[in-house]
Design an enzyme around this catalytic site. Structure first.
Site, PDB file in Angstrom:
ATOM      1  N   LYS A  66      15.359  90.465 -59.528  1.00  0.00           N
ATOM      2  CA  LYS A  66      16.669  90.974 -59.945  1.00  0.00           C
ATOM      3  C   LYS A  66      16.672  91.232 -61.451  1.00  0.00           C
ATOM      4  O   LYS A  66      17.175  92.265 -61.911  1.00  0.00           O
ATOM      5  CB  LYS A  66      17.770  89.974 -59.551  1.00  0.00           C
ATOM      6  CG  LYS A  66      18.020  89.950 -58.046  1.00  0.00           C
ATOM      7  CD  LYS A  66      18.853  88.757 -57.588  1.00  0.00           C
ATOM      8  CE  LYS A  66      18.892  88.704 -56.065  1.00  0.00           C
ATOM      9  NZ  LYS A  66      19.555  87.514 -55.523  1.00  0.00           N
ATOM     10  N   GLN A  97      22.370  82.108 -57.263  1.00  0.00           N
ATOM     11  CA  GLN A  97      21.317  82.251 -56.260  1.00  0.00           C
ATOM     12  C   GLN A  97      21.448  81.150 -55.204  1.00  0.00           C
ATOM     13  O   GLN A  97      21.530  79.976 -55.537  1.00  0.00           O
ATOM     14  CB  GLN A  97      19.942  82.185 -56.955  1.00  0.00           C
ATOM     15  CG  GLN A  97      18.766  82.446 -56.030  1.00  0.00           C
ATOM     16  CD  GLN A  97      18.731  83.871 -55.487  1.00  0.00           C
ATOM     17  OE1 GLN A  97      19.027  84.833 -56.193  1.00  0.00           O
ATOM     18  NE2 GLN A  97      18.387  84.010 -54.216  1.00  0.00           N
ATOM     19  N   ASP A 143      28.122  89.651 -55.842  1.00  0.00           N
ATOM     20  CA  ASP A 143      27.488  89.331 -54.558  1.00  0.00           C
ATOM     21  C   ASP A 143      28.486  89.476 -53.405  1.00  0.00           C
ATOM     22  O   ASP A 143      28.101  89.450 -52.243  1.00  0.00           O
ATOM     23  CB  ASP A 143      26.961  87.878 -54.585  1.00  0.00           C
ATOM     24  CG  ASP A 143      25.435  87.822 -54.536  1.00  0.00           C
ATOM     25  OD1 ASP A 143      24.816  88.861 -54.223  1.00  0.00           O
ATOM     26  OD2 ASP A 143      24.872  86.746 -54.808  1.00  0.00           O
TER      27      ASP A 143
END
Ligand code: NAD
Length: 286
Positions: free
Chosen positions: A52, A96, A119
């Site tokens: 990422k 994450q 997200d």
């Protein structure tokens, strides 16, 4: 049978994001910023976080990675999120997953400011997605929709069957396909006679994490297969959840693993971060 080339499309999207970032930066002085929080040292999570960060760099997006030890407490993590929520240079915040067991994941995701939730896991964005009201959609299912669109596969009126019903993959995938007017079936571990559902699919999306879960006899001829699963075998190779060799000949389209949904997930994250930065410009943070 045609391959749905996620690698190629992700590069196209990345180039477009890069161009828009340059315009945003030069015309308004805004450089999109993404903060990624990694708690612990799980090698797979570290690899995803690195991918990422590299993609952000290629696209001209400013990114920072907060690496926190496995022993981080929930309140320390919530405090880090609070600081980022108030940081005017950060447009997107991503924690994450998975988090260590002693931390309440739902509480952490809910602490992210919804307008920075790139997200799309905050309940507010989940609700907006379910109600088809915009907001941030999770990157993996969003990438799948982009792939379908690119290849002219319109879900409207089709039977879309999703196998795997997690909050980050299966459920938002079902919402996006339903919003695109597909007749949507969501299967999971307790589904009885899985094959009776998958055989009915015009579009079959599989995100479970079990190699060879879907075999040739479970699909009909002409099906579009989207393999979201990522499984590392003992020999080090990566495979999805679909027995590609036997299933692919029956498909009209199928995603390869790797090179299908994986790169699209990262491209969609870049798109969401750019979208968040554009919103920053409209409603400046203090
Ligand atoms: P998860 O463990 O949270 O959820 C798995 C889901 O599969 C659950 O809903 C469970 O009920 C269902 N399931 C388990 N066994 C089943 C069976 N035998 N039949 C039917 N359903 C079954 O997993 P997740 O986080 O949603 O990830 C799923 C897979 O997708 C993993 O392989 C993961 O690595 C992959 N993934 C890929 C990407 C990508 O970018 N390509 C992104 C996220 C996750």
């Amino acid at each position: 049978m045609q391959l749905l080339d996620g690698k190629a499309l992700s590069l196209e999207i990345e180039a477009k994001v890069k161009e828009e970032v340059m315009i945003l930066t030069s015309s308004r002085g805004v450089t999109p910023g993404l903060a990624v929080i990694l708690v612990g040292s799980d090698p797979a999570s570290q690899a995803y976080v690195n991918m990422k960060a590299k993609a952000c760099k290629r696209a001209g997006i400013y990114s920072i990675t907060h690496e926190m030890p496995e022993s981080t407490t929930e309140s320390q993590l919530l405090n880090a999120i609070s600081i980022l929520n108030n940081d005017p240079n950060i447009d997107g915040i991503l924690v994450q997953l998975p988090l260590p067991k002693h931390i309440n994941t739902a509480k952490v995701l809910e602490a992210i400011a919804p307008h920075k939730d790139v997200d799309g896991f905050h309940p507010q964005n989940v609700g907006r997605l379910t109600s088809n009201l915009g907001g941030f959609a999770p990157a993996t299912p969003m990438g799948v929709m982009r792939l379908l669109q690119k290849y002219g596969i319109d879900p409207q009126g089709k039977n879309a069957v999703i196998v795997g019903a997690s909050n980050i993959v299966g459920k938002p995938m079902a919402s996006l396909l339903l919003n695109a007017n597909a007749t949507t079936t969501l299967c999971h571990i307790y589904t009885k006679d899985l094959a009776s559902h998958t055989q009915n699919a015009d579009i079959l999306c599989v995100g479970v994490g079990k190699p060879n879960l879907i075999t040739e006899s479970m699909v009909k001829k002409g099906v579009v297969v989207i393999d979201i699963g990522i499984n590392r075998l003992e020999d080090g190779s990566l495979v999805g959840d679909v027995d590609f060799a036997s299933v692919a000949p029956k498909c009209s389209y199928i995603t390869p693993v790797p090179g299908g949904v994986g790169p699209m997930t990262i491209a969609s994250l870049l798109e969401n971060t750019l979208k968040a930065a554009k919103t920053r410009q409209e409603t400046p943070q203090s």
